[in-house]
Motif scaffolding. Structure first.
Motif, PDB file in Angstrom:
ATOM      1  N   UNK A  77      32.003  37.478  22.995  1.00 27.30           N
ATOM      2  CA  UNK A  77      31.176  38.219  23.958  1.00 27.30           C
ATOM      3  C   UNK A  77      30.172  39.098  23.226  1.00 27.30           C
ATOM      4  N   UNK A  78      30.615  39.786  22.173  1.00 27.19           N
ATOM      5  CA  UNK A  78      29.699  40.635  21.400  1.00 27.19           C
ATOM      6  C   UNK A  78      28.613  39.783  20.750  1.00 27.19           C
ATOM      7  N   UNK A  79      29.000  38.619  20.252  1.00 22.71           N
ATOM      8  CA  UNK A  79      28.021  37.730  19.618  1.00 22.71           C
ATOM      9  C   UNK A  79      27.012  37.202  20.645  1.00 22.71           C
ATOM     10  N   UNK A  80      27.499  36.860  21.852  1.00 17.69           N
ATOM     11  CA  UNK A  80      26.606  36.293  22.870  1.00 17.69           C
ATOM     12  C   UNK A  80      25.673  37.336  23.454  1.00 17.69           C
ATOM     13  N   UNK A  81      26.175  38.557  23.704  1.00 15.89           N
ATOM     14  CA  UNK A  81      25.354  39.594  24.315  1.00 15.89           C
ATOM     15  C   UNK A  81      24.683  40.503  23.287  1.00 15.89           C
ATOM     16  N   UNK A  82      25.021  40.290  22.005  1.00 14.71           N
ATOM     17  CA  UNK A  82      24.440  41.062  20.904  1.00 14.71           C
ATOM     18  C   UNK A  82      24.753  42.557  21.008  1.00 14.71           C
ATOM     19  N   UNK A  83      25.784  42.918  21.734  1.00 15.38           N
ATOM     20  CA  UNK A  83      26.200  44.306  21.865  1.00 15.38           C
ATOM     21  C   UNK A  83      27.596  44.358  22.480  1.00 15.38           C
ATOM     22  N   UNK A  84      28.263  45.498  22.264  1.00 13.72           N
ATOM     23  CA  UNK A  84      29.556  45.731  22.911  1.00 13.72           C
ATOM     24  C   UNK A  84      29.425  46.771  24.017  1.00 13.72           C
ATOM     25  N   UNK A  85      28.204  47.270  24.247  1.00 22.73           N
ATOM     26  CA  UNK A  85      27.966  48.327  25.219  1.00 22.73           C
ATOM     27  C   UNK A  85      27.198  47.772  26.414  1.00 22.73           C
ATOM     28  N   UNK A  86      27.218  48.521  27.509  1.00 22.53           N
ATOM     29  CA  UNK A  86      26.533  48.077  28.713  1.00 22.53           C
ATOM     30  C   UNK A  86      27.445  47.236  29.581  1.00 22.53           C
ATOM     31  N   UNK A  87      27.214  47.282  30.896  1.00 22.83           N
ATOM     32  CA  UNK A  87      28.130  46.572  31.783  1.00 22.83           C
ATOM     33  C   UNK A  87      27.959  45.061  31.719  1.00 22.83           C
ATOM     34  N   UNK A  88      26.818  44.561  31.182  1.00 18.62           N
ATOM     35  CA  UNK A  88      26.670  43.113  31.051  1.00 18.62           C
ATOM     36  C   UNK A  88      27.714  42.542  30.103  1.00 18.62           C
ATOM     37  N   UNK A  89      27.961  43.220  28.978  1.00 20.45           N
ATOM     38  CA  UNK A  89      28.965  42.740  28.020  1.00 20.45           C
ATOM     39  C   UNK A  89      30.372  43.179  28.406  1.00 20.45           C
ATOM     40  N   UNK A  90      30.481  44.351  29.023  1.00 13.27           N
ATOM     41  CA  UNK A  90      31.814  44.876  29.355  1.00 13.27           C
ATOM     42  C   UNK A  90      32.465  44.099  30.488  1.00 13.27           C
ATOM     43  N   UNK A  91      31.671  43.627  31.454  1.00 10.59           N
ATOM     44  CA  UNK A  91      32.259  42.961  32.624  1.00 10.59           C
ATOM     45  C   UNK A  91      33.004  41.681  32.257  1.00 10.59           C
ATOM     46  N   UNK A  92      32.422  40.729  31.506  1.00  8.34           N
ATOM     47  CA  UNK A  92      33.198  39.527  31.159  1.00  8.34           C
ATOM     48  C   UNK A  92      34.425  39.841  30.310  1.00  8.34           C
ATOM     49  N   UNK A  93      34.324  40.845  29.423  1.00  9.89           N
ATOM     50  CA  UNK A  93      35.488  41.227  28.626  1.00  9.89           C
ATOM     51  C   UNK A  93      36.590  41.764  29.518  1.00  9.89           C
ATOM     52  N   UNK A  94      36.216  42.600  30.483  1.00  8.51           N
ATOM     53  CA  UNK A  94      37.197  43.177  31.399  1.00  8.51           C
ATOM     54  C   UNK A  94      37.841  42.108  32.274  1.00  8.51           C
ATOM     55  N   UNK A  95      37.041  41.141  32.714  1.00  6.58           N
ATOM     56  CA  UNK A  95      37.577  40.043  33.532  1.00  6.58           C
ATOM     57  C   UNK A  95      38.640  39.273  32.764  1.00  6.58           C
TER      58      UNK A  95
END
Length: 620
Positions: A77-95
């Motif tokens: 997820x971090x590699x795909x979104x280029x970040x670990x912050x923001x709800x765009x990256x956090x939402x799939x991780x949380x799911x």
């Protein structure tokens, strides 16, 4: 004995775990359009594995494999979104983390973690959507999650009307607090929570190619709604909502100027953007004041930078969060955003007819782009230029000659050209002779240029459908359209004149303009028959079932539009206006001191109600 004890522990409270799984599935499903497909697949596998464990006795995976998969997915997820912050990256991780947490849930503490995660998933959903449907979903989801949390703390977890009564009462008591918080805290711009521009979605495209508009026109989704505020009424078939002007062509494929070119070619219309001095933009003719059509647009979420307005914009007023996208006006009098949007937005504009107001000026670069022909044109196309250009001296004659040629060659308008679908200009002009609006607009612009007249393609929407309940025009994806704008120079100075709309669809398929996107609901035979009697449409409208469905659809659309308008306008100034209206009843004016006192009184009243409820007699 040890194995049996372990099995009993893993099958802890099967009915409750089933409810937990169902609630989590509902919250994961709310993110189906906002998380990668592979995250949804892994989450579905996890939920299915848990269900198989509960009812089929499947063995759960070791915890070390769960931890390893969580680390791997988090890294991807971090590699795909280029970040670990923001709800765009956090939402799939949380799911994903919530779904695999179920695979080790066998006690109250684990269940509580999943329940709290469901609340966070609900909050993440609201960051993606604040529609009326999402509001209803939020109320339902909060209720079922809270009921689940309440059941977790009961000794008897069987659900009944008696067991649900206390939590329902609790939720009802919190409604005033929800309303108070909603009023106290105005809407803020969600763009600040994003760490990168939103991913482009299927929708309006600022480029044109065979099938691009046709694909969009097959969707019934609402693009935007329009409320006409003042000015002369126009028939929907005369409403052309411009989204982008296209100059670069290789035949049937068209592209706009680059974003850098558009920014550099932007007009110095700060007063127009702020809605000031619009009389100057209208021109010296005072009678035009009565011909200005003023309207408000409420746009649905969409990716892109296009802002849809009618031709000849003389006034533009962005509202609310739209200011964060830094709108500007191009030389073509088209409003654009400096950054990509993905939320609702609202704005007001005013337009006059294309042939009214002061003359426009075409600069040398625009003239060169508007007369440039595609490279590698075939001899047949060049010969066609020469044939059409004979005895043609004006744009009026060129447009009329082009209509006559399309009619004589028996061209057909269709959403599905079939196996003979044209992929290039030669195929369309000489072989297929069937196409959608993008085919006719593209070919017409090239032919007009070949005849010596500047032309450009415009993509946007045409027409719309009136909602008699809200008195608003509903423009849907199926109203997507492409047409041509032709330069009509003045007699005194060829560099001064007007860009006027030429729509070849008006000749090929006049019912398309008259009916808008509803044209595609007709059979092919009805589409080919350009003289369908009004009585046939009247019969369709008089069907009681259809009329009832249309009425329900209008009511729902009216509710959606009203809710969206309220949310978009409920910023700091909107909050001030609402409070002034509420306090006007008591003869008060909003001020920090008055608001503090009122909030304190409301809190005391709510606390008193809670105490009264808790101390009520058991017979109550």
């Amino acid at each position: 004995m040890a194995l049996q004890a372990r099995a009993d522990m893993e099958l802890w409270d099967r009915p409750f775990q089933t409810l937990l799984l169902a609630v989590l599935a509902v919250n994961i499903a709310s993110h189906v359009f906002h998380v990668p497909w592979w995250i949804l697949l892994l989450s579905t596998i996890s939920l299915g594995w848990k269900l198989g464990h509960l009812y089929k006795g499947w063995v759960l995976p070791p915890k070390r494999w769960l931890y390893l998969s969580a680390a791997v997915v988090g890294t991807i997820v971090i590699w795909e979104y280029k970040t670990a912050f923001g709800h765009e990256a956090a939402t799939p991780t949380l799911v994903f983390l919530a779904s695999i947490k179920l695979l080790e849930t066998n006690r109250d503490r684990d269940a509580m973690f999943v329940i709290i995660t469901s609340y966070f998933l609900l909050m993440a959903h609201l960051l993606h959507s604040q529609s009326l449907a999402s509001t209803f979903f939020m109320a339902f989801d909060v209720a079922i999650i809270t009921i689940l949390m309440y059941q977790l703390h009961r000794a008897d977890r069987r659900i009944s009307s008696t067991s649900l009564r206390p939590v329902v009462q609790l939720l009802v008591l919190t409604i005033p607090i929800w309303l108070l918080l909603f009023i106290v805290f105005p809407r803020f711009n969600l763009t600040m929570l994003r760490t990168k521009p939103p991913v482009q979605t299927v929708g309006f495209s600022e480029e044109l190619s065979p099938g691009s508009v046709a694909n969009l026109a097959q969707s019934n989704e609402t693009a935007f709604r329009v409320k006409f505020l003042s000015g002369p009424k126009r028939n929907p078939e005369l409403l052309y909502w411009r989204g982008a002007t296209l100059y670069h062509s290789d035949g049937l494929h068209w592209k706009p100027r680059t974003e850098a070119e558009l920014q550099s070619q932007s007009s110095d219309l700060a007063s127009l953007m702020l809605g000031k001095n619009s009389e100057k933009e209208i021109g010296s003719n005072a009678s035009l004041k009565e011909k200005v059509l003023r309207y408000q647009v409420i746009a649905e979420p969409s990716s892109g930078r296009a802002v849809f307005t009618l031709p000849r914009v003389v006034k533009f007023e962005p509202a609310g969060a739209m200011l964060f996208q830094r709108p500007f006006v191009t030389k073509e009098l088209m409003v654009r955003l400096s950054t990509t949007r993905s939320d609702h937005m609202t704005y007001s504009a005013a337009s006059v007819l294309e042939d009214e107001g002061d003359l426009e000026t075409i600069d040398a670069q625009t003239y060169r782009l508007a007369t440039a022909l595609p490279k590698n044109l075939s001899p047949r196309v060049i010969n066609l230029f020469e044939e059409l250009a004979k005895q043609i001296t004006s744009p009026h004659q060129a447009v009329r000659k082009l209509d006559e040629w399309f009619h004589a060659q028996d061209f057909r308008y269709t959403l599905e050209p079939g196996a003979a679908q044209s992929k290039n200009l030669d195929d369309f002009l000489f072989t297929g002779k069937k196409g959608f609006c993008e085919h006719f607009a593209s070919a017409s612009a090239v032919l007009l240029r070949g005849m010596g007249h500047p032309a450009r393609v415009v993509v946007g929407y045409q027409g719309g459908r009136m909602n008699q309940l809200s008195n608003a025009l509903i423009v849907q994806s199926r109203d997507a359209h492409a047409w041509v704008e032709v330069w009509y120079p003045s007699r005194e100075n060829p560099r001064e004149g007007r860009w006027l709309t030429y729509d070849p669809t008006a000749l090929i398929a006049p019912l398309r303009l008259r009916m808008g996107g509803d044209y595609f609901d007709l059979t092919e035979e009805q589409q080919l028959n350009g003289n369908i009697e009004d009585v046939e449409m009247l019969k369709l409208q008089q069907n009681l079932a259809i009329r009832a469905l249309q009425r329900v659809d209008q009511i729902w659309d009216y509710a959606q539009m009203s809710w969206t308008q309220f949310l978009l306008n409920y910023d700091r100034s909107g909050q001030q206006n609402l409070l002034n209206e509420l306090l006007k009843v008591f003869g008060l004016k909003a001020s920090p001191a008055i608001l503090t006192v009122l909030i304190g009184i409301l809190l005391m009243i709510m606390l008193r109600l809670v105490f009264i409820w808790n101390n009520r007699a058991p017979s109550d």
